[in-house]
Design an enzyme around this catalytic site. Structure first.
Site, PDB file in Angstrom:
ATOM      1  N   ASP A  32      -3.058   0.572   5.138  1.00  9.61           N
ATOM      2  CA  ASP A  32      -2.310   1.376   5.553  1.00  9.61           C
ATOM      3  C   ASP A  32      -0.832   1.275   4.828  1.00  9.61           C
ATOM      4  OD1 ASP A  32      -4.014   1.205   7.454  1.00  9.61           O
ATOM      5  OD2 ASP A  32      -2.579   0.656   9.242  1.00  9.61           O
ATOM      6  N   HIS A  73      -2.299  -4.041   4.090  1.00  8.62           N
ATOM      7  CA  HIS A  73      -1.224  -2.913   3.443  1.00  8.62           C
ATOM      8  C   HIS A  73      -0.923  -3.185   2.105  1.00  8.62           C
ATOM      9  CE1 HIS A  73      -0.320  -3.944   7.776  1.00  8.62           C
ATOM     10  NE2 HIS A  73       0.088  -2.558   8.036  1.00  8.62           N
TER      11      HIS A  73
HETATM   12 ZN    ZN Z   1       1.479   1.168   9.340  1.00  5.84          ZN
END
Ligand code: ZN
Length: 202
Positions: A27, A169
């Site tokens: 993400d 991430h």
């Molecule tokens: Zn996020």
């Protein structure tokens, strides 16, 4: 793992009985530097992953997004401004989603079908407004919080099982390095890495 297709009783292609599948999802990108290193490492390891992009981060990083598509990764939406969709009006929420889809499609030429709403904030009201599939996760090492490769790897390896969707991430080098170690270890354990659409059951 039972894929949607298997559940429908059809033959699964290239998925031998008992194969352990796992999906890496990233993400908050694209991010200069870390995403580039991640793409190179995934290519080297012949692993396909899934990226949920922030629309407003695409401008200036189009080459990275192009590379993702070329390398066969699945690209989904993470909204345009990383917003909590359920706190917006329906019109604003749809705007966030549509704007991101357009930004991705402009670069890749592909339709965007999957969304990971920031903070997991989603409700059925949004499904009525936009025809997208919400994607959650099952393994969350809180990589953005610890920013420590060893801890991230340990948490993921402790939680992972057949069919897991791992949340990372690609804006942190510690997460990118963790992803490589996770891949190398899980491959040694017989796991196959797939894009997240292969693990979603209708
Ligand atoms: Zn996020």
């Amino acid at each position: 793992v039972k894929t949607g297709r298997e559940q429908e009783g059809m033959m699964a292609e290239a998925e031998p009985e008992g194969e352990k599948l796992v999906a890496l999802t990233f993400d908050d990108g694209p991010h200069k530097g870390s995403t580039e290193r991640l793409l190179a490492g995934l290519k080297e390891r012949e692993v396909k992953a899934t990226f949920f992009l922030i629309g407003s981060s695409i401008e200036g990083e189009e080459e990275l997004v192009e590379q993702m598509a070329q390398d066969g990764h699945l690209i989904g939406s993470h909204t345009f401004h990383h917003v909590q969709l359920t706190s917006l009006s329906l019109e604003e929420a749809c705007g966030e989603i549509i704007q991101t889809n357009e930004a991705i499609t402009e670069v890749t030429g592909q339709t965007v079908e999957y969304i990971r709403p920031p903070y997991g904030s989603w409700n059925s009201r949004l499904e009525c407004a936009v025809n997208m599939r919400e994607v959650g996760w099952t393994v969350d090492p809180r990589d953005w919080d610890v920013k420590n490769t060893e801890t991230i790897v340990k948490r993921v390896l402790g939680d992972v099982k057949d069919g897991s969707i791992i949340l990372l991430h690609d804006v942190y080098d510690t997460s990118v390095e963790a992803a490589f170690q996770i891949i190398d270890e899980l491959k040694a354990q017989g796991y196959t890495f797939v894009t997240v659409d292969r693990l979603l059951i209708d």
